[in-house]
Scaffold this active site. Structure first.
Site, PDB file in Angstrom:
ATOM      1  N   HIS A 461      22.851   9.365  -3.356  1.00  0.00           N
ATOM      2  CA  HIS A 461      23.212  10.715  -2.895  1.00  0.00           C
ATOM      3  C   HIS A 461      24.253  11.327  -3.825  1.00  0.00           C
ATOM      4  O   HIS A 461      24.073  12.450  -4.333  1.00  0.00           O
ATOM      5  CB  HIS A 461      23.750  10.627  -1.467  1.00  0.00           C
ATOM      6  CG  HIS A 461      24.216  11.931  -0.893  1.00  0.00           C
ATOM      7  ND1 HIS A 461      23.487  12.629   0.029  1.00  0.00           N
ATOM      8  CD2 HIS A 461      25.348  12.655  -1.120  1.00  0.00           C
ATOM      9  CE1 HIS A 461      24.139  13.744   0.358  1.00  0.00           C
ATOM     10  NE2 HIS A 461      25.285  13.780  -0.331  1.00  0.00           N
ATOM     11  N   GLU A 462      25.325  10.595  -4.065  1.00  0.00           N
ATOM     12  CA  GLU A 462      26.390  11.133  -4.918  1.00  0.00           C
ATOM     13  C   GLU A 462      25.918  11.294  -6.359  1.00  0.00           C
ATOM     14  O   GLU A 462      26.351  12.220  -7.063  1.00  0.00           O
ATOM     15  CB  GLU A 462      27.630  10.232  -4.838  1.00  0.00           C
ATOM     16  CG  GLU A 462      28.223  10.093  -3.445  1.00  0.00           C
ATOM     17  CD  GLU A 462      28.534  11.421  -2.765  1.00  0.00           C
ATOM     18  OE1 GLU A 462      28.750  12.428  -3.483  1.00  0.00           O
ATOM     19  OE2 GLU A 462      28.554  11.463  -1.522  1.00  0.00           O
ATOM     20  N   HIS A 465      24.448  14.697  -6.760  1.00  0.00           N
ATOM     21  CA  HIS A 465      25.473  15.720  -6.990  1.00  0.00           C
ATOM     22  C   HIS A 465      25.925  15.704  -8.449  1.00  0.00           C
ATOM     23  O   HIS A 465      26.060  16.752  -9.092  1.00  0.00           O
ATOM     24  CB  HIS A 465      26.689  15.460  -6.098  1.00  0.00           C
ATOM     25  CG  HIS A 465      26.541  15.935  -4.692  1.00  0.00           C
ATOM     26  ND1 HIS A 465      26.118  17.198  -4.366  1.00  0.00           N
ATOM     27  CD2 HIS A 465      26.774  15.303  -3.506  1.00  0.00           C
ATOM     28  CE1 HIS A 465      26.096  17.335  -3.047  1.00  0.00           C
ATOM     29  NE2 HIS A 465      26.487  16.197  -2.504  1.00  0.00           N
ATOM     30  N   HIS A 468      23.575  17.234 -10.911  1.00  0.00           N
ATOM     31  CA  HIS A 468      23.519  18.692 -10.817  1.00  0.00           C
ATOM     32  C   HIS A 468      24.458  19.325 -11.851  1.00  0.00           C
ATOM     33  O   HIS A 468      24.172  20.390 -12.401  1.00  0.00           O
ATOM     34  CB  HIS A 468      23.912  19.128  -9.406  1.00  0.00           C
ATOM     35  CG  HIS A 468      23.305  20.420  -8.980  1.00  0.00           C
ATOM     36  ND1 HIS A 468      23.483  20.946  -7.729  1.00  0.00           N
ATOM     37  CD2 HIS A 468      22.515  21.317  -9.622  1.00  0.00           C
ATOM     38  CE1 HIS A 468      22.837  22.089  -7.618  1.00  0.00           C
ATOM     39  NE2 HIS A 468      22.242  22.339  -8.764  1.00  0.00           N
TER      40      HIS A 468
END
Length: 691
Positions: A461-462, A465, A468
């Site tokens: 998940h991280e 980020h 991105h």
């Protein structure tokens, strides 16, 4: 001599940063940034991109880099001295941000630039920077006059201080609590690696704490019911009047809600939710509420079934006739083991931290055609690792700093932040530097750290980020991912990456048994997959509960008392939840996302973005299905062609265009709820009958 005053192009020596450096650097950088704003705003100064936007960005970028470093250190190596230095500078930073947002002269220059002949010649990215800046000026109160203007400035400063104090109280309350156990029999059932990590070999005692690597396995495995109740009560009452009153966040919650309501009123909005949704994909608070209630309608029958099964199992198999909240994790784990014949602890033995990181990097390489290569960094503590993100041709795109382990003085949870974003200045590209922070258990007794499968999902998940920002092709700071992507779309890349943690091919690359080195066996994977949607109904309504509570308390026309806050939460639970905590539970008091993390009136974003991410991942499932039909074999969702399209249409563009456009460019249509419900096992075919 001050590591925070080095040129923006250079790397910060984190190990060398001292509290006094923060107090020396910030005033210096503030003065330079303020002077640049004043110069750019002069009446006789032409309103050009170079003389307005570039000039202000060039002066403010070093300031925000230094403040980002200070904030990060305050979160990961918190000491009394560092906290004092950070708090000493916080009012000045808040005052400057408010001052810029209220600067009529700078606002006028941006309007003149928009109305100038030059504007049509600017790139689409630069035009969007100007448009978003004008919107943000208005939302920052630039058009306010007289007393309203002064009230807004005061309000902004107070909000920053309240948020910081709330965060400190949660951290301090968590760190302050411990329970020493001298009789190891009370810890019967707790995994051996957890016991080893909390044991004091000299005193022959075990010290429990409220950090996740200790708290969660005790709640899942400790057979001592009273011990579970003790930990549950301590965790549920952190930072409230029910716990250590020195850390009580009750008044801060009231202050925060009152300040937010006042801010909205000053800017001409009915309530804070309406204000915050000006920069979101959702068009209004009612659309958010309708979305959450639609999701509740779909999920609640499954949640009721989950709870009925749990209650029945507790009664028949564990002789628990009065299932309590502190039993839920324990009974759930026993039911999971009974139904699917495996335990989380068994799975954890296959996920060693080095292997998981290596596998994650391989996934990123396959999907997005980039490599993560070890890169020497001077980190804030010895275990920080650095990586350069490179194209397959060897061109560097950015840098990633990873800090994975829980420790005293480190804020709980997992997050990604940036030291700096990608920015092209003339012919030079300043590359992004990104922090990825988690709170996993560390190595123990010479053995590598072991991650639960949930930990692995958190890491992916991280990483989404981080990608991105790291894979951005945006040249302008004002449209970088973290500065301008709508809040309810910012979770799209992160939640998207979670899906690969269930792909068989991926799990083969992520796993190697800590003792034998063997990869995850297929029979164990099949059990995990069968259990993937275990209690997904209960988990979904829990997230909806948080989200609906958030949007409703921020739809108030004015501040409310802590009693009314708890009353609102109780009403939401009656509507949405299937599990009702005890009356002494104080969940809002440690809800840092809402009161210290920027998610006020935005917690719904997790579920909103999950619709986007599930739909986006469905494109990879379709590619795998097409591949399998040609080869007559099951294919992995690790499809490079689709991955490169996701990189191009979602990751690379950041906030250079609205998130809805980026999604449509990738998927070719509007998002649908179907994939989310299917991924959670909540489809009409599987729907249980209403009790």
């Amino acid at each position: 001599m001050n590591p925070l005053l080095i040129p923006i192009q250079q790397f910060v020596d984190y190990a060398a940063v001292r509290p006094e450096h923060i107090e020396q650097a910030i005033p210096t950088l503030l003065a330079k940034a303020r002077a640049a704003v004043e110069l750019a705003s002069q009446d006789d100064r032409p309103a050009t991109w170079q003389l307005v936007v570039d000039a202000v960005d060039s002066a403010s970028e070093p300031l925000w880099r230094a403040w980002s470093v200070a904030g990060h250190l305050n979160a990961v190596v918190n000491t009394p001295e560092l906290r004092a230095a950070y708090n000493a500078m916080l009012p000045a930073i808040s005052e400057y941000s408010t001052w810029v947002g209220l600067h009529t002269g700078l606002y006028t220059k941006y309007r003149q630039l928009r109305d100038s002949a030059e504007f049509s010649q600017l790139s689409p990215q630069r035009q969007r920077v100007v448009a978003l800046s004008l919107r943000d000026f208005k939302l920052s109160g630039v058009e306010l006059k007289g007393e309203s203007r002064e009230a807004y400035a005061t309000n902004s400063d107070k909000q920053a201080q309240v948020s910081q104090k709330f965060s400190e109280n949660v951290l301090d309350a968590t760190d302050a609590w411990s329970l020493v156990i001298h009789d190891v029999g009370r810890l019967s059932g707790v995994p051996a690696d957890v016991l080893s990590a909390i044991k004091d070999p000299i005193k022959q005692a075990w010290t429990l704490n409220l950090k996740m690597p200790c708290y969660l396995p005790v709640m899942q495995y400790a057979q001592d019911r009273e011990l579970r109740r003790t930990l549950y009560h301590a965790y549920a009452t952190r930072a409230s009047e029910q716990g250590d009153k020195a850390f009580d966040n009750s008044t801060l919650i009231e202050e925060s809600l009152a300040l937010r309501a006042q801010e909205a009123g000053l800017l001409g909005f009915k309530h804070y939710a309406e204000l915050r949704l000006q920069t979101r994909m959702a068009k209004g608070a009612q659309e958010v509420i309708d979305f959450l209630r639609q999701l509740t309608e779909k999920a609640k029958p499954f949640a009721k079934q989950d709870l009925a099964e749990l209650t029945e199992f507790a009664h028949t198999s564990l002789n628990l006739t009065d299932l309590q909240p502190w039993d839920i994790a324990f009974v759930s784990e026993r039911l999971r083991e009974a139904r699917y014949d495996y335990s989380e602890d068994e799975v954890k033995q296959y996920f060693t931290e080095p292997r998981v990181l290596k596998g994650l990097f391989e996934v990123i390489n396959t999907l997005f055609q980039v490599e993560l290569v070890e890169y020497p960094v001077s980190g804030w503590c010895p275990e920080v690792s650095g990586y350069a993100v490179k194209t397959l041709e060897g061109r560097t795109l950015g840098y990633l700093m990873i800090d994975l382990h829980a420790r005293s003085g480190k804020q709980g949870g997992a997050w990604v932040d940036s030291e700096r974003s990608r920015h092209r200045v003339d012919n030079e590209v300043r590359l992004p530097i990104i922090y990825l922070t988690c709170n996993f258990a560390g190595p123990n007794g010479g053995r590598p750290a072991l991650l639960t499968h949930d930990d692995v999902i958190t890491l992916f998940h991280e990483a989404g980020h981080a990608l991105h920002a790291l894979l951005s092709e945006v040249d302008e700071l004002g449209v970088s991912a973290f500065s301008s992507v709508e809040w309810d779309a910012i979770e799209l890349p992160s939640q998207f990456m979670e899906n690969f943690c269930w792909d068989w091919t991926v799990l083969q690359s992520l796993t190697a048994h800590v003792d034998t080195g063997a990869p995850l066996p297929r029979p164990l994977y099949d059990k995990m997959l069968a259990a993937k949607n275990f209690q997904s109904g209960m988990q979904t309504v829990r997230q909806v509960e948080f989200s609906l509570f958030d949007i409703l308390i921020h739809r108030q026309l004015q501040g409310v008392s802590i009693a009314d806050v708890m009353s609102q939460l109780s009403a939401v639970r009656q509507e949405v939840a299937v599990l009702i905590p005890p009356a002494w539970h104080r969940f809002p008091h440690s809800f840092s996302h809402l009161f210290a993390g920027g998610y006020g009136a935005g917690y719904y974003s997790y579920k909103w973005a999950e619709v986007l991410s599930s739909d986006a991942y469905e494109a990879f499932e379709e590619a795998a299905s097409n591949s399998a039909s040609h080869r007559q074999a099951r294919a992995s969702t690790l499809d490079t062609e689709t991955g490169l399209r996701f990189r191009r249409e979602i990751l690379a563009v950041g906030g250079a265009r609205p998130a809805a456009e980026s999604f449509r460019s990738f998927r070719g249509r509007e998002p649908k709820l179907d994939a989310l419900l299917r991924h959670h096992g909540m489809t009409p075919i599987q729907a249980p009958s209403q009790p």
